[in-house]
Design a protein around this motif. Structure first.
Motif, short mmCIF file in Angstrom:
data_model
loop_
_atom_site.label_atom_id
_atom_site.label_comp_id
_atom_site.label_asym_id
_atom_site.label_seq_id
_atom_site.Cartn_x
_atom_site.Cartn_y
_atom_site.Cartn_z
N SER A 179 34.58 3.41 15.13
CA SER A 179 34.71 3.35 13.76
C SER A 179 32.52 3.01 13.25
O SER A 179 32.35 2.87 13.41
CB SER A 179 35.25 2.27 12.75
N GLY A 180 32.76 3.33 11.89
CA GLY A 180 31.27 3.76 11.30
C GLY A 180 31.55 4.94 9.94
O GLY A 180 32.21 5.17 9.47
N ASN A 181 29.61 5.21 9.94
CA ASN A 181 29.84 5.56 9.02
C ASN A 181 29.64 7.45 9.08
O ASN A 181 28.71 7.64 10.31
CB ASN A 181 28.90 4.95 8.50
N LEU A 182 30.18 8.31 8.39
CA LEU A 182 29.59 10.04 8.64
C LEU A 182 29.74 10.80 8.04
O LEU A 182 30.51 11.29 7.28
CB LEU A 182 31.49 10.10 9.50
N PRO A 183 28.46 10.91 7.49
CA PRO A 183 28.22 11.65 5.70
C PRO A 183 28.44 13.07 6.43
O PRO A 183 28.73 13.63 7.87
CB PRO A 183 27.29 11.05 5.66
N ALA A 184 28.68 14.02 5.76
CA ALA A 184 29.11 15.51 5.58
C ALA A 184 27.63 16.21 6.27
O ALA A 184 26.19 15.36 6.21
CB ALA A 184 29.19 16.23 4.70
N GLY A 185 27.20 17.13 7.48
CA GLY A 185 26.24 17.41 7.96
C GLY A 185 25.69 16.42 9.53
O GLY A 185 24.77 17.11 10.20
N THR A 186 26.71 15.42 9.85
CA THR A 186 26.59 13.83 10.96
C THR A 186 27.23 14.35 11.70
O THR A 186 28.07 15.27 11.17
CB THR A 186 26.41 13.58 10.50
N SER A 187 27.23 13.89 13.04
CA SER A 187 28.63 14.14 14.05
C SER A 187 28.42 12.38 14.89
O SER A 187 26.93 12.37 14.92
CB SER A 187 28.46 15.44 14.85
N ILE A 188 29.53 12.44 15.48
CA ILE A 188 29.66 10.81 16.06
C ILE A 188 30.58 11.58 17.55
O ILE A 188 31.50 12.12 16.67
CB ILE A 188 29.88 9.74 15.91
N LYS A 189 29.49 11.82 18.20
CA LYS A 189 30.90 12.19 19.77
C LYS A 189 30.65 11.43 20.93
O LYS A 189 29.63 10.98 21.10
CB LYS A 189 30.61 13.66 20.16
N PHE A 190 31.10 12.02 22.38
CA PHE A 190 31.08 10.83 22.95
C PHE A 190 31.77 11.40 24.31
O PHE A 190 31.94 12.19 23.50
CB PHE A 190 32.13 9.25 23.55
N GLN A 191 30.96 11.06 25.71
CA GLN A 191 31.96 11.32 26.86
C GLN A 191 32.01 9.74 27.51
O GLN A 191 31.05 9.04 27.25
CB GLN A 191 30.52 12.02 27.72
N LEU A 192 33.08 10.32 28.19
CA LEU A 192 32.92 8.85 29.24
C LEU A 192 32.80 9.02 30.70
O LEU A 192 33.37 9.70 31.30
CB LEU A 192 34.90 8.70 29.63
N ALA A 193 32.42 7.99 31.61
CA ALA A 193 32.45 8.17 32.42
C ALA A 193 32.92 6.78 33.46
O ALA A 193 33.54 5.67 33.41
CB ALA A 193 31.24 8.35 33.31
N SER A 194 33.81 7.05 35.03
CA SER A 194 34.48 6.07 35.51
C SER A 194 34.09 5.75 37.04
O SER A 194 33.86 6.95 37.44
CB SER A 194 35.66 5.48 35.31
N ASN A 195 33.85 5.01 37.84
CA ASN A 195 34.09 5.03 38.89
C ASN A 195 34.11 3.49 39.82
O ASN A 195 34.64 2.99 38.99
CB ASN A 195 32.40 5.47 39.24
#
Length: 587
Positions: free
Chosen positions: A459-475
């Motif tokens: 959850s968060g704030n995502l104004p127009a023209g912005t982005s939030i994305k993720f990558q994951l790693a496990s081991n």
């Protein structure tokens, strides 16, 4: 003419010499062991004969005593013999135990026959048991018996008799149970003896008294049982002090059996041990009926490793977390309330705990066969308001603060510090970087590789023209960190606010996530305030879920699982801190 004679010039090879030495050594070792065993058997036989000779000497000393003196000092029948003594002779230290019992011979009637024998003490059975204390070998205890009769006809007394019966959990007699009997009237005496093959100690021709006999029963490796004095502490004891009346037989039965072992481990949902947890164990066996007083009522703590072992007797037990810091979240295996303990078994329970809250409701969901059901949706209502929805066998990990170094690494254009509890782009003097900035979390240790990651959400704030994305790693090595997106490569990203964690990341104990923030407008920044990861693992039960921070009142419970009938129930939360609802779903 002499013919030349050629003699073979051949010796032993090295292999032949080594082989010959090995064979000779093996045979010598074998012969040595034979002689050693012969010497051991010979020595053991000689020591046994010496022990029997000492016992025979003691028996002869007893035979010449007056009949009235054949008894135990401070015991019954009374006499001049000690309960035990140590003899040193020919370098041997021998411990000798004396047992004297009155015998009721059936040929002139017994205390249990009709008519009763009014003088049941017909003769005495003398038992002498000897044990060598300083033997270099393990020598078996030796026992001699003798029947000694009075020189005159036995006299009628005003005494009574008592049979002490000892049985196990199945009602079978227990041989050689140790019994201690204290006579509390004057003159006081103590009887220490063992039961016979029928599990009975027969006390013939003993003094009378109202509630005058205190009895203690046990055996090595077994539970114990005893009588209790009726009074202020025990107004209605289950087995009171025993009464013996003149010319009558008192029979009392005790039940003991082999002890079992209870192993308790306390941990959190990540399999990390929680040390020094206070808990209470209470059995349903009573030693007093009104008010009810449990025979077993133990309050103790786990050790610094979160473990505790207890030797407990066969019974049914209630186990309660009494430590105000914690509440039970689940148990492995499921902890019945009460749970049954049979003799001579080992019971191990792993208790998963959470931090305590004012009111807690644990819901355990089973099928008709008694199997826990994972993934059942549990809805909790108060009035018409839905308070919470949770799934059995599923926990949620969340992070909402990355300040003060609560991350692994970051790029220069990202800021987790200015607004604690929020990650955004760094203010570079009135504007933000339009490059993609990133932050890598600290490793999350889920405690086991037997784990199933469910959903990742943020959850968060995502104004127009912005982005939030993720990558994951496990081991599983806590060192190899390859951040990937939904296709398993570093070229893709998780870009929705909630997504299923892919299968190729499963069954890995350690996990990290990498946050990417980007804006097209240097005056606007996206912000992240929370991430959540739902998961199931071997660290906690698959069919339970805990509701916390509840207020007093009546609640309505719904349990839904595909393939099962809809379940509803009401439960009332009042003064207690912990409540447990066991649900059985049917098809």
């Amino acid at each position: 003419m002499k013919l030349p004679i050629n003699l073979p010039n051949k010796g032993f090879t090295l292999i032949e010499i080594v082989l010959g030495i090995f064979i000779i050594a093996f045979i010598s070792f074998f012969i040595f062991n034979i002689f050693q065993n012969i010497n051991r058997v010979t020595l053991g036989g000689r020591l046994t004969l010496q022990l029997l000779s000492l016992l025979q000497d003691e028996m002869e000393k007893i035979r010449v005593l007056n009949y009235e003196d054949i008894g135990i000092q401070g015991g019954w029948p009374p006499g001049v013999l000690p309960r035990e003594k140590i003899i040193n002779k020919n370098g041997l230290e021998v411990k000798i135990n004396f047992y004297i019992r009155n015998i009721d011979d059936s040929r002139d009637g017994t205390i249990t026959s009709t008519p009763r024998d009014t003088a049941p003490a017909d003769y005495k059975l003398v038992e002498i048991e000897g044990e060598i204390l300083n033997s270099p070998l393990r020598i078996k205890k030796q026992t001699l018996y003798a029947l000694i009769a009075p020189k005159t006809v036995e006299a009628i007394t005003r005494n009574g008799s008592m049979f002490v019966q000892v049985i196990d959990a199945e009602g079978k007699p227990i041989k050689d149970a140790r019994i201690k009997v204290d006579y509390l009237n004057e003159p006081q005496f103590t009887i220490q003896d063992v039961t016979d093959v029928w599990g009975v100690l027969r006390l013939i021709d003993i003094p009378t008294g109202i509630n005058a006999y205190a009895i203690y029963v046990t055996k090595e490796g077994y539970s114990s049982e005893r009588t209790y004095q009726k009074g202020e502490e025990y107004p209605n004891p289950v087995i009171p002090y025993q009464t013996v009346r003149s010319g009558e037989l008192t029979t009392v039965t005790f039940q003991i059996d082999l002890l079992s072992k209870l192993k308790i481990k306390t941990q959190n949902i990540f399999c990390k041990s929680i040390p020094n947890v206070l808990f209470n164990l209470q059995g349903i066996k009573l030693i007093n009926t009104d008010p009810p007083i449990s025979k077993t009522n133990i309050t103790t703590t786990t050790n610094e490793n979160g473990e505790k072992e207890l030797d407990i007797e066969f019974d049914s037990y209630f186990l309660k977390i009494s430590d105000l810091r914690y509440v039970l979240n689940s148990s492995l295996p499921f902890l019945e309330d009460p749970f049954n303990v049979e003799p001579n078994k080992i019971y191990s329970y792993t208790l998963t705990l959470k931090n305590n809250s004012p009111k807690n409701l644990l819901v355990s969901v089973f099928d008709e066969a008694g199997n826990l059901i994972e993934g059942a949706n549990v809805n909790l209502f108060k009035g018409n308001n839905l308070i919470a929805t949770q799934k059995t066998g599923e926990e949620i990990y969340f992070e909402d603060d990355w300040s003060s170094g609560k991350y692994s690494s970051l790029s220069l254009g990202i800021d987790p510090q200015t607004f604690p509890g929020e990650v955004q782009l760094k203010d570079l003097g009135g504007f933000y970087s339009t490059s993609t900035e990133w932050l890598i979390s600290k490793e999350i240790d889920f405690g086991t590789f037997n784990i199933n990651y469910k959903k990742f959400s943020w959850s968060g704030n995502l104004p127009a023209g912005t982005s939030i994305k993720f990558q994951l790693a496990s081991n599983n090595d806590n060192s190899t960190w390859n951040f990937v997106g939904p296709d398993g490569t570093s070229n893709t990203y998780f870009e929705t606010q909630e997504f299923i964690i892919p299968s190729f990341l499963q069954n890995k104990r350690y996990l990290r996530y990498k946050i990417y923030l980007q804006t097209n407008d240097p005056l606007i920044s996206p912000s992240l305030d929370k991430i959540s990861i739902s998961f199931s693992s071997a660290c906690f039960s698959s069919g339970e879920t805990l509701f916390q921070n509840l207020s007093p009142g009546e609640y309505y419970l719904e349990v839904i699982k595909e393939g099962y009938f809809f379940y509803t129930a009401t439960t009332t939360i009042s003064d207690e801190n912990f409540y447990h609802e066991k649900v059985i779903l049917t098809r």
